[in-house]
Design a protein around this motif. Sequence first.
Motif: not given
Length: 287
Positions: A23-31
């Motif tokens: 999750l830290v490495n997700q390109t989409y950060k709005n969560f």
Amino acid sequence: MKFSLVMATLGRSVEIERLFNSLVNQTYKNFEVIVVDQNEDDRVVKLVDEFRDRLEFVYLRSEKGLSRARNVGLKHIHGELVAFPDDDCWYKPDVLGYVAGRFAAEPSLRGLTGCSVDEGGSPSQGRWATRPLRVDRYRVWTCATSYTIFLHREAVDLAGPFDESLGVGSGSRWGAGEEVNYLLKVIRGGVPVEYDPALRLYHPEPLRQMDDKAYARTRLYNRGFGRVLRLNDFAVYFVFYLVARPLAGAALASLRLDFGRARYYWIAATQRYLGWQDSVNARGETA
């Protein structure tokens, strides 16, 4: 659009760390990550504290039971999109971005499901449809498991709570099926849910080894499978089709002298049938 990722957990820590790193490495950060902890110790608290500067958390506790935990988590969601990651699954870096893009491009979409693969990219956790399609009550069985489901908040409100008599830790004999039952409530509401095989979520294959643990899991999961068929009034012919498939698998495995797998298929078939036949109280205590 913000995601609310509702993760119930019991008895794991290394696997949760893998999920959090993904999750830290997700390109989409709005969560946000809504952690519903069912442990009596502080193993999860330590992990949440370790990642708190990199992830947005809502930390909760609940009684044991996967469906109970998810219902606790659903009371605290803030996002427009909701998902239910298992504590032993993990995401590729582009998963949340891909899902957000699909919902943004299709404003009427209220649910998106993907498929499960193991660390090597092979299908895990069952059979999966190989082409994109609209999810309906007959296709849902090869289009979704809990951690591959992404729902718009409107669909979550439509479905209401999870059935707490279903799922791991429920205290009933129906040890699975809660997420399919939940998705069937969404589908009955008439909102569009699409399956996209390009959306792939990682999860280990739990049945690599046919041992007593695998057989016990198979009993619980398939009894729950059958119960969901009963709760949702599936036609008798469809029930018998779903029972006949593993019976055929048992016969073929026996012919190949693979008696461990034959036993697995036999358990799956008989427990599906028994789950469908169950006419019981809400706790599943009588047959």
